[in-house]
Design a protein around this motif. Structure first.
Motif, PDB file in Angstrom:
ATOM      1  N   ALA A  90       0.851  -1.198   0.033  1.00  0.00           N
ATOM      2  CA  ALA A  90      -0.071  -0.139  -0.113  1.00  0.00           C
ATOM      3  C   ALA A  90       0.925   1.352  -0.146  1.00  0.00           C
ATOM      4  O   ALA A  90       2.021   1.373   0.174  1.00  0.00           O
ATOM      5  N   GLY A  91       0.202   2.607  -0.247  1.00  0.00           N
ATOM      6  CA  GLY A  91       1.164   3.852  -0.050  1.00  0.00           C
ATOM      7  C   GLY A  91       1.432   4.098  -1.311  1.00  0.00           C
ATOM      8  O   GLY A  91       2.312   5.309  -1.439  1.00  0.00           O
ATOM      9  N   HIS A  92       1.160   3.656  -2.424  1.00  0.00           N
ATOM     10  CA  HIS A  92       1.544   4.115  -3.707  1.00  0.00           C
ATOM     11  C   HIS A  92       2.940   4.176  -3.938  1.00  0.00           C
ATOM     12  O   HIS A  92       3.615   5.304  -4.319  1.00  0.00           O
ATOM     13  N   GLY A  93       3.749   3.051  -3.403  1.00  0.00           N
ATOM     14  CA  GLY A  93       5.028   3.343  -3.768  1.00  0.00           C
ATOM     15  C   GLY A  93       6.096   4.082  -2.791  1.00  0.00           C
ATOM     16  O   GLY A  93       6.970   4.526  -2.744  1.00  0.00           O
ATOM     17  N   GLN A 144      15.772  14.017 -10.772  1.00  0.00           N
ATOM     18  CA  GLN A 144      14.549  13.444 -10.340  1.00  0.00           C
ATOM     19  C   GLN A 144      13.907  12.740 -11.278  1.00  0.00           C
ATOM     20  O   GLN A 144      12.991  11.738 -11.061  1.00  0.00           O
ATOM     21  N   SER A 145      13.826  13.011 -12.744  1.00  0.00           N
ATOM     22  CA  SER A 145      13.216  12.126 -13.479  1.00  0.00           C
ATOM     23  C   SER A 145      13.691  10.809 -13.506  1.00  0.00           C
ATOM     24  O   SER A 145      12.892   9.891 -13.786  1.00  0.00           O
ATOM     25  N   GLU A 146      15.067  10.633 -13.418  1.00  0.00           N
ATOM     26  CA  GLU A 146      15.422   9.361 -13.355  1.00  0.00           C
ATOM     27  C   GLU A 146      15.092   8.654 -12.319  1.00  0.00           C
ATOM     28  O   GLU A 146      14.890   7.343 -12.214  1.00  0.00           O
ATOM     29  N   LEU A 147      15.130   9.003 -10.952  1.00  0.00           N
ATOM     30  CA  LEU A 147      14.496   8.337  -9.994  1.00  0.00           C
ATOM     31  C   LEU A 147      13.051   8.070 -10.153  1.00  0.00           C
ATOM     32  O   LEU A 147      12.718   7.030  -9.569  1.00  0.00           O
ATOM     33  N   VAL A 148      12.281   8.980 -10.717  1.00  0.00           N
ATOM     34  CA  VAL A 148      10.759   8.618 -10.759  1.00  0.00           C
ATOM     35  C   VAL A 148      10.581   7.376 -11.956  1.00  0.00           C
ATOM     36  O   VAL A 148       9.839   6.405 -11.684  1.00  0.00           O
ATOM     37  N   PHE A 155       7.331   0.145  -9.230  1.00  0.00           N
ATOM     38  CA  PHE A 155       5.939  -0.133  -8.741  1.00  0.00           C
ATOM     39  C   PHE A 155       5.144   0.237 -10.028  1.00  0.00           C
ATOM     40  O   PHE A 155       4.750   1.417 -10.397  1.00  0.00           O
ATOM     41  N   PRO A 156       4.941  -0.811 -10.790  1.00  0.00           N
ATOM     42  CA  PRO A 156       4.356  -0.521 -12.232  1.00  0.00           C
ATOM     43  C   PRO A 156       2.889  -0.419 -12.461  1.00  0.00           C
ATOM     44  O   PRO A 156       2.333  -0.224 -13.595  1.00  0.00           O
ATOM     45  N   ASP A 157       2.339   0.019 -11.086  1.00  0.00           N
ATOM     46  CA  ASP A 157       0.607   0.198 -11.499  1.00  0.00           C
ATOM     47  C   ASP A 157       0.525   1.688 -11.462  1.00  0.00           C
ATOM     48  O   ASP A 157       0.901   2.444 -10.598  1.00  0.00           O
ATOM     49  N   PRO A 158       0.328   1.989 -12.851  1.00  0.00           N
ATOM     50  CA  PRO A 158       0.233   3.581 -13.111  1.00  0.00           C
ATOM     51  C   PRO A 158      -0.850   4.334 -12.145  1.00  0.00           C
ATOM     52  O   PRO A 158      -0.913   5.609 -11.964  1.00  0.00           O
ATOM     53  N   ALA A 159      -1.590   3.581 -11.561  1.00  0.00           N
ATOM     54  CA  ALA A 159      -2.650   4.327 -10.594  1.00  0.00           C
ATOM     55  C   ALA A 159      -2.097   4.925  -9.479  1.00  0.00           C
ATOM     56  O   ALA A 159      -2.611   6.234  -9.065  1.00  0.00           O
ATOM     57  N   GLY A 160      -0.728   4.306  -9.291  1.00  0.00           N
ATOM     58  CA  GLY A 160      -0.033   4.931  -8.172  1.00  0.00           C
ATOM     59  C   GLY A 160       1.034   5.986  -8.478  1.00  0.00           C
ATOM     60  O   GLY A 160       1.631   6.529  -7.390  1.00  0.00           O
ATOM     61  N   TRP A 161       1.036   6.266  -9.687  1.00  0.00           N
ATOM     62  CA  TRP A 161       2.337   7.002 -10.102  1.00  0.00           C
ATOM     63  C   TRP A 161       2.307   8.410  -9.722  1.00  0.00           C
ATOM     64  O   TRP A 161       3.263   9.100  -9.299  1.00  0.00           O
ATOM     65  N   PRO A 162       1.168   9.268  -9.898  1.00  0.00           N
ATOM     66  CA  PRO A 162       1.036  10.646  -9.725  1.00  0.00           C
ATOM     67  C   PRO A 162       1.297  10.686  -8.240  1.00  0.00           C
ATOM     68  O   PRO A 162       2.245  11.659  -7.828  1.00  0.00           O
ATOM     69  N   VAL A 163       0.672   9.944  -7.070  1.00  0.00           N
ATOM     70  CA  VAL A 163       1.043  10.334  -5.634  1.00  0.00           C
ATOM     71  C   VAL A 163       2.588   9.884  -5.533  1.00  0.00           C
ATOM     72  O   VAL A 163       3.237  10.780  -4.668  1.00  0.00           O
ATOM     73  N   MET A 164       3.078   8.968  -6.004  1.00  0.00           N
ATOM     74  CA  MET A 164       4.324   8.381  -5.813  1.00  0.00           C
ATOM     75  C   MET A 164       5.262   9.643  -6.190  1.00  0.00           C
ATOM     76  O   MET A 164       6.196   9.866  -5.515  1.00  0.00           O
ATOM     77  N   SER A 165       4.945  10.129  -7.498  1.00  0.00           N
ATOM     78  CA  SER A 165       5.861  11.272  -7.964  1.00  0.00           C
ATOM     79  C   SER A 165       5.927  12.677  -6.946  1.00  0.00           C
ATOM     80  O   SER A 165       6.920  13.144  -6.921  1.00  0.00           O
ATOM     81  N   ALA A 166       4.564  12.848  -6.615  1.00  0.00           N
ATOM     82  CA  ALA A 166       4.568  14.143  -5.669  1.00  0.00           C
ATOM     83  C   ALA A 166       5.117  13.683  -4.333  1.00  0.00           C
ATOM     84  O   ALA A 166       5.683  14.492  -3.629  1.00  0.00           O
ATOM     85  N   HIS A 167       5.139  12.576  -3.973  1.00  0.00           N
ATOM     86  CA  HIS A 167       5.873  12.117  -2.602  1.00  0.00           C
ATOM     87  C   HIS A 167       7.354  12.420  -2.732  1.00  0.00           C
ATOM     88  O   HIS A 167       7.868  13.068  -2.017  1.00  0.00           O
ATOM     89  N   LEU A 168       7.928  11.820  -3.969  1.00  0.00           N
ATOM     90  CA  LEU A 168       9.468  12.101  -4.344  1.00  0.00           C
ATOM     91  C   LEU A 168       9.668  13.611  -4.308  1.00  0.00           C
ATOM     92  O   LEU A 168      10.598  13.848  -3.714  1.00  0.00           O
TER      93      LEU A 168
END
Length: 209
Positions: A90-93, A144-148, A155-168
């Motif tokens: 859980a937690g989008h990555g 930052q793009s490389e880390l994203v 974490f290949p589920d696209p549903a979690g990517w926006p939150v994960m990117s915002a977190h980073l």
């Protein structure tokens, strides 16, 4: 000699030259400050031509962030060490962001990495310029793009990517702000760690809870 061997020699020579530039620039920056040091000064101290300097760094200010690419590679490698099943958690990555930021902060604190050596000059540069020079902005965005991209691979589920990117982004922004704001070097690493912890608040909850 094979092509691979020739390539290996070229890479070692390139790495040695870059290291010579970093050593020379660091010494001059600490002695004279960034504004009091020219590219010609750095090139002369490193024993290279001016044009060779620009093969390694687009501007003298970029040497202040000479560690960035190596730190990013170490942070990306840390994702491989996450326990089995973390990518489905859980937690989008959030676990991945935590792992990446832990490496970046630990390396900043590690004297062997020499990351903190020029921290005061980086803060001075940002304050004087009221922001980062354009070339540094580009390098930080690239990092930052490389880390994203690495996090998305783990974490290949696209549903979690926006939150994960915002977190980073929140964590990296908090770390950069803390590094600039703290004047006493012995307090800088702890302040960065605390800022990253605070920036993570709210990102690590299970969105389905």
């Amino acid at each position: 000699m094979t092509a691979d061997e020739r390539g290996g020699i070229r890479e070692r020579k390139r790495a040695a030259t870059r290291n010579a530039v970093v050593i020379a620039a660091t010494r001059l920056f600490l002695e004279r400050g960034v504004s009091g040091t020219s590219v010609d000064d750095i090139a002369a101290a490193a024993g290279i031509a001016r044009r060779t300097f620009f093969l390694h760094f687009p501007a003298k200010e970029d040497v202040l962030f000479h560690y960035l690419e190596g730190h990013v590679r170490r942070a990306v490698a840390a994702l491989d060490d996450l326990p089995e099943g973390a990518a489905g958690g859980a937690g989008h990555g959030a676990a991945g962001v935590r792992a990446v930021m832990a490496v970046l902060v630990d390396l900043f604190e590690d004297p062997r990495a020499r990351t903190d050596e020029l921290a005061a000059l980086r803060a001075e540069l940002v304050t004087a310029a009221r922001g980062l020079p354009p070339s540094l902005v580009v390098r930080l965005q690239r990092a930052q793009s490389e880390l994203v991209d690495a996090l998305r691979g783990k974490f290949p589920d696209p549903a979690g990517w926006p939150v994960m990117s915002a977190h980073l982004g929140a964590c990296m922004g908090a770390a950069a702000a803390a590094a600039v704001a703290v004047e006493r070097p012995e307090q800088r690493a702890a302040a960065i760690r605390d800022a990253v912890d605070r920036a993570s608040t709210g990102f690590e909850r299970d969105p389905g809870a």
